[in-house]
Structure formats: structure tokens, C-alpha cells
Write an enzyme that holds these catalytic residues in place. Structure first.
Site, PDB file in Angstrom:
ATOM      1  N   ASP A   9       0.870  -1.180   0.000  1.00  0.00           N
ATOM      2  CA  ASP A   9       0.000   0.000   0.000  1.00  0.00           C
ATOM      3  C   ASP A   9       0.907   1.230   0.000  1.00  0.00           C
ATOM      4  O   ASP A   9       2.131   1.114   0.137  1.00  0.00           O
ATOM      5  CB  ASP A   9      -0.887  -0.035   1.249  1.00  0.00           C
ATOM      6  CG  ASP A   9      -1.704   1.226   1.418  1.00  0.00           C
ATOM      7  OD1 ASP A   9      -2.424   1.591   0.474  1.00  0.00           O
ATOM      8  OD2 ASP A   9      -1.591   1.864   2.478  1.00  0.00           O
ATOM      9  N   ALA A  11       0.066   5.276   1.444  1.00  0.00           N
ATOM     10  CA  ALA A  11       0.039   6.090   2.670  1.00  0.00           C
ATOM     11  C   ALA A  11      -0.127   5.231   3.916  1.00  0.00           C
ATOM     12  O   ALA A  11      -1.015   4.394   3.998  1.00  0.00           O
ATOM     13  CB  ALA A  11      -1.094   7.111   2.598  1.00  0.00           C
ATOM     14  N   LYS A  50     -11.000   6.754  -2.600  1.00  0.00           N
ATOM     15  CA  LYS A  50     -11.419   7.935  -1.855  1.00  0.00           C
ATOM     16  C   LYS A  50     -12.880   8.322  -2.076  1.00  0.00           C
ATOM     17  O   LYS A  50     -13.540   8.820  -1.161  1.00  0.00           O
ATOM     18  CB  LYS A  50     -10.494   9.111  -2.184  1.00  0.00           C
ATOM     19  CG  LYS A  50      -9.010   8.836  -1.935  1.00  0.00           C
ATOM     20  CD  LYS A  50      -8.743   8.214  -0.576  1.00  0.00           C
ATOM     21  CE  LYS A  50      -7.264   7.953  -0.354  1.00  0.00           C
ATOM     22  NZ  LYS A  50      -7.000   7.035   0.753  1.00  0.00           N
TER      23      LYS A  50
END
EC number: 3.11.1.1
Length: 264
Positions: A9, A11, A50
Site C-alpha cells: 500500500d 500512505a 477515496k
């Protein structure tokens, strides 16, 4: 069996200690429409793409109640679109401030390169967000061979397996049992499980921990230990195969998995 590929991944796992950039942007975007949201409300669905994450937040009962009290109607899909556009603008403007590699990543990169183990990424970022952080990561020596967003999988993001499966296809790795998915959220672990990959949860600097490096370092040893235990339990609850305190432990884990099994 030996590990053929590692899929990270972004962040909270490889960059952005504590996965701070999305948190700040989510809170500001909702604040701009007069709705206050907590970090806990945001973090429970971290790892999603998001837009879907905003849909999750806007559907929370507390958010719906606050929205109705403020506007006398429930939020609509147009409201979701508007918040997403604002969130994205805020995030794009701040990503360069949160793209520093996490501790241990340089040694991991060297190990993977030395052992000729392919590595790539899947992410909740979209392609435009990724286009900002990737060049900064490259300057720090981190250049994943493939980088998959839900833009490339018809909008199907985590916890589904689609992005991870596409990453494996592009790396030409056909046996999911030889693939390691490394992440910092529950949805990372679920993504790996859904793809039948080996799953690894990182504790320090993770979304599940939620603290910046300075905040974590300011804690007492006993508070750090308690927080690490709490994060480890969250990974255990969803069945992560391995849980590491820091990324620096990853090479040793791969070595242990790749050790040949002696015949009886």
C-alpha cells in the site's frame, strides 16, 4: 515456496507516517460544508478508494443527523460529488508534504532488489494523486514496477481483490500463494485475503495507529507498547498472516518464509 512478489500500500505503509494526508483532507472537506467528522469515523474505512470512502462517511448515522439538522434534508449524491471534488483539491495540494518514505523502507528496497523480488503497489489514491507522490518516492529510491489504482479496475477497489490481481498479472506472477500483500489498514488485509495472497500488517506509522512520527515518539514506552498491542489485535481480528512492528522487519520475514523445508 518462495516469495515472488510483494505488493505494498502507499500512505501509512511505505510513505506518510500515520497516513495523515487523507485524514487532514477529509476533515477539511467536510468542515467546508459545516460538518465535523472525527478521525475515528474516517479511519474505520481507510484503504477504500477515496470516492467510496466519502460515500461511507456521508452515510454514517452521526453525519446524516448533523447534515439533516444543518440543511433540513439528507445528503445526496450531488453532495457526495461536491465533497469529493473539494477533498481531492485539498489532498492534491498537500500530498507533497506527506510523501517521505517511512523508516525501514530503504533497507526493504535494497533487499528486494538484491534478491530480485518484484514489487508493486495497490492504493486508495486515484491516478492523479499517485502521479504526485510517485515521482517524489522515486527520488528517494522507491520505484515500484507496477502501481494499480481503482481507475484501472473499473472502479473496483479494496477490499476486493481486483487491484491486487491486476498487479500480479502485470508482474507475471501466477501463484497468489507466492505473493505478499503489505499494508496498514484492515482493508489492506482483506484485499490480500480475497486474492489468496500472504497478508502482512505493519504497526508503526500505520493508519490503524493514526499518529504522526513526532506524536508517537513523544509517548512513554508503556503507552507505545499499549498502542502497538491494540493495533496488533486489530490485525489479528481480521486474520492477518503476519504482523510486523516496523517495515524494517520485512526482509527477515521473507527470509524465514523462503527457507527450504528440510525433509524428515
Amino acid at each position: 515456496m518462495s516469495i515472488q512478489a510483494v505488493i505494498f500500500d502507499w500512505a501509512g505503509t511505505t510513505i506518510d507516517y500515520g497516513s495523515r494526508a487523507p485524514i487532514v483532507a477529509f476533515q477539511k472537506a467536510f468542515e467546508n460544508v459545516g460538518i465535523a467528522i472525527t478521525e475515528a469515523e474516517i479511519r474505520q474505512d481507510m484503504g477504500l478508494d477515496k470516492y467510496n470512502h466519502i460515500q461511507k462517511i456521508i452515510s454514517l448515522p452521526a453525519v446524516q443527523n448533523d447534515w439533516q439538522a444543518r440543511f433540513q434534508v439528507l445528503p445526496t449524491s450531488d453532495d457526495c460529488d461536491r465533497i469529493y471534488r473539494d477533498f481531492k483539491a485539498i489532498l492534491l495540494a498537500s500530498l507533497t508534504n506527506f510523501a517521505k518514505l517511512k523508516p525501514g523502507m530503504t533497507s526493504v528496497i535494497d533487499y528486494l532488489d538484491d534478491h530480485q523480488i518484484a514489487y508493486g503497489t495497490t492504493t486508495g489514491y486515484d491516478s492523479e494523486m499517485l502521479s504526485i507522490v510517485l515521482p517524489i518516492a522515486v527520488k528517494q529510491g522507491y520505484l515500484p514496477a507496477v502501481n494499480i489504482t481503482s481507475d484501472q479496475t473499473n472502479g473496483i477497489g479494496r477490499p476486493a481483490a481486483a487491484m491486487l490481481e491486476l498487479a500480479c498479472d502485470q508482474l507475471e506472477v501466477t501463484d497468489a500463494a507466492t505473493v505478499m500483500k503489505v499494508g496498514d489498514s484492515v482493508n489492506d488485509i482483506l484485499e490480500g485475503q480475497n486474492a489468496d495472497a500472504i497478508t502482512v500488517g505493519i504497526i508503526d506509522g500505520s493508519n490503524l495507529m493514526g499518529l504522526s512520527e513526532a506524536e508517537f515518539n513523544s509517548l512513554s514506552e508503556s503507552d507505545r507498547a499499549a498502542l502497538r498491542t491494540q493495533v496488533a489485535q486489530a490485525y489479528q481480528k481480521v486474520g492477518a498472516d503476519y504482523i510486523l512492528e516496523s517495515m524494517a522487519e520485512l526482509p527477515a520475514l521473507i527470509d524465514s518464509i523462503n527457507q527450504p523445508v528440510a525433509n524428515d
